[in-house]
Enzyme design. Sequence first.
Site, PDB file in Angstrom:
ATOM      1  N   HIS A  80     112.513   9.747 -11.268  1.00  0.00           N
ATOM      2  CA  HIS A  80     112.014  10.448 -10.095  1.00  0.00           C
ATOM      3  C   HIS A  80     112.827  11.511  -9.788  1.00  0.00           C
ATOM      4  O   HIS A  80     112.255  12.724  -9.299  1.00  0.00           O
ATOM      5  CB  HIS A  80     111.582   9.341  -9.089  1.00  0.00           C
ATOM      6  CG  HIS A  80     110.948   8.211  -9.426  1.00  0.00           C
ATOM      7  ND1 HIS A  80     109.388   8.434  -9.912  1.00  0.00           N
ATOM      8  CD2 HIS A  80     111.034   6.875  -9.103  1.00  0.00           C
ATOM      9  CE1 HIS A  80     109.120   7.130 -10.133  1.00  0.00           C
ATOM     10  NE2 HIS A  80     109.814   6.130  -9.740  1.00  0.00           N
TER      11      HIS A  80
ATOM     12  N   ASP B 119     102.979  12.016 -14.352  1.00  0.00           N
ATOM     13  CA  ASP B 119     103.414  10.514 -14.816  1.00  0.00           C
ATOM     14  C   ASP B 119     104.376  10.590 -15.830  1.00  0.00           C
ATOM     15  O   ASP B 119     104.356  11.503 -16.634  1.00  0.00           O
ATOM     16  CB  ASP B 119     101.942   9.750 -15.535  1.00  0.00           C
ATOM     17  CG  ASP B 119     101.919   8.565 -15.506  1.00  0.00           C
ATOM     18  OD1 ASP B 119     102.903   7.836 -15.085  1.00  0.00           O
ATOM     19  OD2 ASP B 119     101.079   7.796 -16.101  1.00  0.00           O
TER      20      ASP B 119
ATOM     21  N   LEU C 176     100.075  30.178  -1.653  1.00  0.00           N
ATOM     22  CA  LEU C 176      99.761  29.091  -2.636  1.00  0.00           C
ATOM     23  C   LEU C 176      99.684  27.806  -1.781  1.00  0.00           C
ATOM     24  O   LEU C 176     100.437  27.616  -0.805  1.00  0.00           O
ATOM     25  CB  LEU C 176     100.922  28.894  -3.673  1.00  0.00           C
ATOM     26  CG  LEU C 176     100.773  27.610  -4.413  1.00  0.00           C
ATOM     27  CD1 LEU C 176      99.646  27.615  -5.226  1.00  0.00           C
ATOM     28  CD2 LEU C 176     101.964  27.109  -5.286  1.00  0.00           C
TER      29      LEU C 176
HETATM   30  C1  FPP Z   1     104.808   8.393 -11.844  1.00  0.00           C
HETATM   31  O1  FPP Z   1     105.758   8.122 -12.981  1.00  0.00           O
HETATM   32  C2  FPP Z   1     105.483   9.278 -10.553  1.00  0.00           C
HETATM   33  C3  FPP Z   1     105.274   8.810  -9.502  1.00  0.00           C
HETATM   34  C4  FPP Z   1     104.564   7.549  -9.033  1.00  0.00           C
HETATM   35  C5  FPP Z   1     106.165   9.311  -8.513  1.00  0.00           C
HETATM   36  C6  FPP Z   1     105.859  10.895  -8.774  1.00  0.00           C
HETATM   37  C7  FPP Z   1     106.996  11.419  -7.655  1.00  0.00           C
HETATM   38  C8  FPP Z   1     107.860  12.543  -7.988  1.00  0.00           C
HETATM   39  C9  FPP Z   1     107.635  13.404  -9.165  1.00  0.00           C
HETATM   40  C10 FPP Z   1     109.083  13.039  -7.226  1.00  0.00           C
HETATM   41  C11 FPP Z   1     108.466  13.068  -5.823  1.00  0.00           C
HETATM   42  C12 FPP Z   1     107.582  14.351  -5.566  1.00  0.00           C
HETATM   43  C13 FPP Z   1     107.703  15.038  -4.671  1.00  0.00           C
HETATM   44  C14 FPP Z   1     106.478  15.906  -4.239  1.00  0.00           C
HETATM   45  C15 FPP Z   1     108.444  15.205  -3.515  1.00  0.00           C
HETATM   46  P1  FPP Z   1     106.080   6.711 -13.296  1.00  0.00           P
HETATM   47  O2  FPP Z   1     107.041   6.175 -12.429  1.00  0.00           O
HETATM   48  O3  FPP Z   1     104.647   5.903 -12.868  1.00  0.00           O
HETATM   49  O4  FPP Z   1     106.413   6.646 -14.633  1.00  0.00           O
HETATM   50  P2  FPP Z   1     106.096   5.478 -15.767  1.00  0.00           P
HETATM   51  O5  FPP Z   1     104.703   5.537 -16.068  1.00  0.00           O
HETATM   52  O6  FPP Z   1     106.679   6.034 -17.019  1.00  0.00           O
HETATM   53  O7  FPP Z   1     106.600   4.460 -15.262  1.00  0.00           O
END
Ligand code: FPP
Length: 252
Positions: free
Chosen positions: A41, A24, A135
């Site tokens: 992202h 997050d 893994l």
């Molecule tokens: C949360 O941050 C993150 C996500 C909803 C997406 C996670 C995706 C990645 C790390 C990249 C893709 C992953 C793979 C495995 C290919 P948020 O956007 O909710 O952050 P915020 O809470 O600060 O808005």
Amino acid sequence: MHKSSTLAVPEHAGVPRHLAIIMDGNGRWATQRFLPRSAGHARGVQAVRRVVEACGRRGVRYLTLFAFSSENWRRPQEEVTLLMRLFVQTLQKEVDKLNEQGVRLRVVGDTSAFDSGLQDLIRKAEERTAQNDTLHLTIAANYGGRWDILQAMQRMLTEHPELCADPKGIDETALTPYLTMSFAPEPDLFIRTGGEQRISNFLIWQLAYTELYFTERYWPDISVRDIDAAFEWYRTRERRFGRTSAQLAGGD
Ligand code: FPP
């Protein structure tokens, strides 16, 4: 006696066998830098790479990452599309390397909601790495813990309709083989980055006895040192699984 599917107290090894992470803070990382959320992202993908490598080197057997929750569809369409594209690009780019490193890749969640190109890529990546055992990397995508329990219940009753006439005969060990993570032990350690202290409908069944670790650090900033700090904290925990300290000391 109540029959629990959590039977054994695992050896308290130095590193968790199974680490589950809610990644997050990508959006806030970007906003803090006056960048679009997409930049957060993209940096998040680099952090995934770092953490996968670190876990492999440290002997973690199962790493499960929450990439996209069932609730994330509520985000602006543009961001959902971007996340999907990132997911496809990452799969295309990384699968060869993961395969060379002996990583077995799985995607859990309701992938039927994804477009057919992405579903195809997921299937191919899973098949390609199916023989690996160093893994086990699992990406939870369009995943929700409540969905998981419901689909398990539905599949169990479809295969065993006789259980409908004997609901008291259903115990945890009957249901757990149908959960999407049935191939893995339950997580020993859960990490959530980004400062919130919630499970957010992640592996709600499987996290029942898991040690929970929260850090303020935003996901794109997560370093190998942060992972080591979480493991250090994990080593200090005494996992009792409902037993007393004395019972554990006596090996009962
Ligand atoms: C949360 O941050 C993150 C996500 C909803 C997406 C996670 C995706 C990645 C790390 C990249 C893709 C992953 C793979 C495995 C290919 P948020 O956007 O909710 O952050 P915020 O809470 O600060 O808005």
